[in-house]
Enzyme design. Structure first.
Site, PDB file in Angstrom:
ATOM      1  N   GLY A   1       0.810  -1.231   0.000  1.00  0.00           N
ATOM      2  CA  GLY A   1       0.000   0.000   0.000  1.00  0.00           C
ATOM      3  C   GLY A   1       0.830   1.262   0.000  1.00  0.00           C
ATOM      4  O   GLY A   1       2.061   1.232   0.108  1.00  0.00           O
TER       5      GLY A   1
ATOM      6  N   LYS B   1       4.161  12.203  -2.906  1.00  0.00           N
ATOM      7  CA  LYS B   1       5.011  11.126  -2.380  1.00  0.00           C
ATOM      8  C   LYS B   1       5.979  11.718  -1.361  1.00  0.00           C
ATOM      9  O   LYS B   1       6.622  12.732  -1.641  1.00  0.00           O
ATOM     10  CB  LYS B   1       5.781  10.452  -3.514  1.00  0.00           C
ATOM     11  CG  LYS B   1       6.667   9.302  -3.038  1.00  0.00           C
ATOM     12  CD  LYS B   1       7.133   8.474  -4.195  1.00  0.00           C
ATOM     13  CE  LYS B   1       8.128   7.408  -3.772  1.00  0.00           C
ATOM     14  NZ  LYS B   1       8.604   6.650  -4.934  1.00  0.00           N
TER      15      LYS B   1
ATOM     16  N   ASP C   1       8.687   5.763   7.967  1.00  0.00           N
ATOM     17  CA  ASP C   1       8.291   7.037   8.574  1.00  0.00           C
ATOM     18  C   ASP C   1       7.377   7.865   7.665  1.00  0.00           C
ATOM     19  O   ASP C   1       7.025   8.991   7.992  1.00  0.00           O
ATOM     20  CB  ASP C   1       9.538   7.855   8.947  1.00  0.00           C
ATOM     21  CG  ASP C   1      10.469   8.057   7.750  1.00  0.00           C
ATOM     22  OD1 ASP C   1      10.062   7.752   6.610  1.00  0.00           O
ATOM     23  OD2 ASP C   1      11.612   8.508   7.964  1.00  0.00           O
TER      24      ASP C   1
ATOM     25  N   ASP D   1       4.112  -4.505  -7.448  1.00  0.00           N
ATOM     26  CA  ASP D   1       3.499  -3.284  -6.897  1.00  0.00           C
ATOM     27  C   ASP D   1       4.070  -2.038  -7.584  1.00  0.00           C
ATOM     28  O   ASP D   1       3.560  -0.936  -7.391  1.00  0.00           O
ATOM     29  CB  ASP D   1       3.703  -3.189  -5.379  1.00  0.00           C
ATOM     30  CG  ASP D   1       5.143  -3.402  -4.959  1.00  0.00           C
ATOM     31  OD1 ASP D   1       5.693  -4.477  -5.248  1.00  0.00           O
ATOM     32  OD2 ASP D   1       5.741  -2.486  -4.371  1.00  0.00           O
ATOM     33  N   ASN D   2       5.100  -2.216  -8.374  1.00  0.00           N
ATOM     34  CA  ASN D   2       5.664  -1.082  -9.122  1.00  0.00           C
ATOM     35  C   ASN D   2       5.321  -1.161 -10.611  1.00  0.00           C
ATOM     36  O   ASN D   2       5.942  -0.480 -11.427  1.00  0.00           O
ATOM     37  CB  ASN D   2       7.184  -1.033  -8.937  1.00  0.00           C
ATOM     38  CG  ASN D   2       7.575  -0.648  -7.513  1.00  0.00           C
ATOM     39  OD1 ASN D   2       6.800  -0.003  -6.801  1.00  0.00           O
ATOM     40  ND2 ASN D   2       8.750  -1.045  -7.087  1.00  0.00           N
TER      41      ASN D   2
ATOM     42  N   ASP E   1       7.175   4.714  -9.927  1.00  0.00           N
ATOM     43  CA  ASP E   1       7.991   4.425  -8.745  1.00  0.00           C
ATOM     44  C   ASP E   1       9.475   4.316  -9.089  1.00  0.00           C
ATOM     45  O   ASP E   1      10.118   3.289  -8.878  1.00  0.00           O
ATOM     46  CB  ASP E   1       7.488   3.157  -8.032  1.00  0.00           C
ATOM     47  CG  ASP E   1       6.208   3.431  -7.255  1.00  0.00           C
ATOM     48  OD1 ASP E   1       5.577   4.478  -7.513  1.00  0.00           O
ATOM     49  OD2 ASP E   1       5.841   2.623  -6.386  1.00  0.00           O
TER      50      ASP E   1
HETATM   51  P1  AMP Z   1       8.983   1.284  -2.853  1.00  0.00           P
HETATM   52  O1  AMP Z   1      10.195   0.422  -2.744  1.00  0.00           O
HETATM   53  O2  AMP Z   1       9.248   2.748  -2.666  1.00  0.00           O
HETATM   54  O3  AMP Z   1       8.140   0.979  -4.054  1.00  0.00           O
HETATM   55  O4  AMP Z   1       8.117   0.893  -1.581  1.00  0.00           O
HETATM   56  C1  AMP Z   1       7.650  -0.405  -1.254  1.00  0.00           C
HETATM   57  C2  AMP Z   1       6.639  -0.280  -0.158  1.00  0.00           C
HETATM   58  O5  AMP Z   1       7.234   0.271   1.016  1.00  0.00           O
HETATM   59  C3  AMP Z   1       5.470   0.611  -0.474  1.00  0.00           C
HETATM   60  O6  AMP Z   1       4.349   0.091   0.174  1.00  0.00           O
HETATM   61  C4  AMP Z   1       5.903   1.929   0.111  1.00  0.00           C
HETATM   62  O7  AMP Z   1       4.836   2.787   0.363  1.00  0.00           O
HETATM   63  C5  AMP Z   1       6.590   1.483   1.388  1.00  0.00           C
HETATM   64  N1  AMP Z   1       7.598   2.447   1.851  1.00  0.00           N
HETATM   65  C6  AMP Z   1       8.813   2.683   1.316  1.00  0.00           C
HETATM   66  N2  AMP Z   1       9.469   3.634   2.008  1.00  0.00           N
HETATM   67  C7  AMP Z   1       8.644   4.021   3.013  1.00  0.00           C
HETATM   68  C8  AMP Z   1       8.742   4.977   4.080  1.00  0.00           C
HETATM   69  N3  AMP Z   1       9.826   5.726   4.261  1.00  0.00           N
HETATM   70  N4  AMP Z   1       7.685   5.086   4.895  1.00  0.00           N
HETATM   71  C9  AMP Z   1       6.601   4.344   4.735  1.00  0.00           C
HETATM   72  N5  AMP Z   1       6.441   3.428   3.780  1.00  0.00           N
HETATM   73  C10 AMP Z   1       7.448   3.267   2.913  1.00  0.00           C
HETATM   74 MG    MG Z   2       6.658   1.277  -5.060  1.00  0.00          MG
END
Ligand code: AMP
Ligand code: MG
Length: 548
Positions: free
Chosen positions: A132, A155, A167, A302-303, A312
């Protein structure tokens, strides 16, 4: 999907000239600038309101949650005038405090109910359960003056029920990279989300950039980004996995109605048709990536956008020297998401998407889905050969070109020739000049391949092929000039911008964005910065990771 192609975005842009720029809105506060969350609020929503704790959210598509403003003073570090244009905003919004607050989560537009989307995904091959929007807020949808639908998302805008242990924030480093990359990909003519703005704050967060215990406080940023839709393969996967079939059907029908207008919502085969479109367009997107050496780095489901746009941007990289085993993400130990693997991973991810559709398909439709998926390779190959035919200056592509292209890439691999510059230099000399091997002094990549023992045989095949193409030197060079960029967002270029932005200097960001907005034209300022020169030595040690 119909509304998402780069050509469509361009259409939206060209309607504006210096003479009629005043039809654009000067502020997001203007009464007629209509942002709305209406369409999303029709979905089943998470009834809980506790938003800053990790929790499992059943049977919902969204959770209602406000962004959290960055602490301290905020500054608008950059805007993309082209992306603002897509949502009918005048470049002068950049000087409005209200826009800065809007674009960083400090002010919520009256039409907007900020939402965090619940999705799941396969990460590095494994089902990762609920993921999510852990740090993103969907602000709403905007229908622009041409009737195109854009979804606005922040974002780095704070915690949501999906933040897990995170965070809810994003550091400058990853935000600058995403901001620039999306706009650069668009300027190359490729399928991508867009970036409208980047706001930096004074707030700091702790990050372990290389997961080696070297913790550092880093400054934060919020990016305002746009896409035709932010739904991902994982949006559907979570519903199928949790057997939330009513919700699955609702979401699929919404995606078809809003984004795939050529598919009739009453058609009993609509999910097969939807899948077919996504297979075709994802193949096209990945072929575009391969053609410029773009390596996404984290091709988790998810990406992967259902609109088949690149989303992403994280630890991505553009190839310098041609190396099919290039792995941009330092956390990807096994190279699962290497440059070479991207088409195969795309196919596997589409298989995961097919799995998510299964609960709504009859046995015969399941058979059809198998056939459609098997067609991925053909779609990919067609798109890939069309792109490379243009990179080589041909008017049309042919299936036999595959060998020719591969021969050239093999030579480039052997000689460590730069992918971007080899094609550019190749297209800026006549075949005769190439044959005589008289190359201008400032050409630094092409000479590498000229020395290879297989180059002459490649060149004879190439000349035969040009002959068949019924082309001439002028046509050849003009096709190549429109297909081979001189500038791509190499890691070292992004790194220099990041360092400046971290110091509070934003002019480099604007300059680099401007350069990348015209990647095919030689620009004195870019030449001076060395953007078309061999990458500096220090760039070889640069690493990027998922930490962001
Ligand atoms: P990503 O690798 O950025 O596509 O993120 C994978 C998952 O981790 C997604 O559900 C993001 O929303 C969550 N996520 C990544 N970094 C953070 C963060 N600093 N705080 C909260 N959720 C994160
Ligand atoms: Mg992502």
């Amino acid at each position: 999907m119909e509304g998402s192609s780069a050509a469509m975005d361009k259409q939206d842009e060209v309607n504006i000239t210096p003479g009629n720029v005043d039809i654009l809105f000067k502020d997001v506060m203007s009464e007629d600038w209509k942002l709305s969350s209406e369409e999303f609020l029709r979905f089943p929503l998470d009834p809980e309101v506790e938003n800053d704790v990790r929790r499992n959210v059943p049977k919902s598509i969204f959770s209602v949650v406000n962004p959290t403003q960055l602490e301290g003073q905020t500054s608008l570090a950059g805007v993309s005038v082209r992306a603002l244009n897509l949502i009918d905003l005048h470049p002068s919004v950049a000087s409005s405090t209200r826009f800065r607050d809007f674009a960083s989560g400090g002010w919520v537009h009256p039409g907007s109910t900020p939402l965090a989307h619940r999705y799941g995904g396969h990460q590095f091959g494994w089902w990762a359960e609920q993921l999510g929007d852990g740090r993103a807020h969907l602000l709403g949808h905007y229908v622009n003056r041409n009737g195109s639908w854009w979804e606005l998302q922040l974002k780095g805008s704070g915690k949501t029920p999906y933040s897990r242990s995170g965070d809810g924030r994003a550091v400058i480093r990853s935000s600058v990279r995403e901001f620039l990359a999306a706009e650069a990909m668009h300027a190359l003519g490729f399928r991508t989300s867009r970036s409208a703005s980047i706001v930096v704050g004074e707030e700091l967060a702790l990050r372990d950039q290389f997961y080696n215990g070297n913790l550092k406080m880093e400054k934060l940023a919020v990016v305002l980004r746009l896409a035709p839709t932010w739904f991902r393969f994982g949006s559907l996967e979570i519903l199928a996995r949790r057997k939330e079939i009513v919700e699955l059907q609702l979401l699929l029908d919404h995606i078809i109605e809003k984004h795939f207008k050529s598919i009739a919502i009453t058609d009993p085969d609509r999910y097969v048709n939807l899948f077919s479109k996504i297979v075709e367009e994802t193949a096209e997107m990945i072929a575009q990536w391969q053609s410029v050496g773009f390596t996404h780095g984290v091709m988790n489901t998810d990406n992967m956008s259902v609109a088949s746009v690149t989303i992403d941007y994280g630890p991505f990289g553009f190839l310098d020297a041609y190396d099919p085993d290039f792995i941009p993400n330092s956390s990807d130990d096994e190279g699962m998401y290497s440059y070479r693997n991207q088409p195969k991973v795309g196919y596997n991810n589409l298989q995961r998407l097919a799995d998510a559709l299964r609960p709504l398909l009859s046995p015969s439709q399941m058979q059809q889905i198998k056939h459609v998926l098997a067609g991925f390779h053909i779609h990919f190959q067609n798109a890939y050969l069309q792109l490379f035919a243009r990179k080589l200056g041909f008017q049309n592509s042919k299936i036999e070109d595959e060998t020719l292209v591969q021969n050239l890439l093999d030579i480039m691999e052997d000689t460590k020739a730069d992918l971007t510059m080899t094609f550019w230099e190749f297209g800026n000399l006549s075949v005769e000049e190439i044959e005589s091997k008289k190359v201008p002094k400032n050409f630094w990549s092409l000479p590498k391949i000229l020395k290879h023992n297989k180059f002459d045989s490649f060149l004879s095949q190439y000349k035969l092929r040009l002959h068949e193409d019924n082309s001439n030197e002028e046509t050849r060079q003009s096709i190549m000039a429109s297909a081979n960029p001189r500038y791509v967002l190499r890691n070292w270029i992004a790194q220099q911008v990041i360092e400046k932005v971290e110091q509070g200097n934003y002019s480099e960001l604007d300059q680099v964005l401007n350069i990348l907005n015209s990647p095919f034209s030689t620009q004195p300022i870019a030449e001076k910065k060395g953007f078309a020169s061999p990458p500096p030595k220090w760039s070889k040690t640069l690493r990027v990771s998922c930490s962001s």
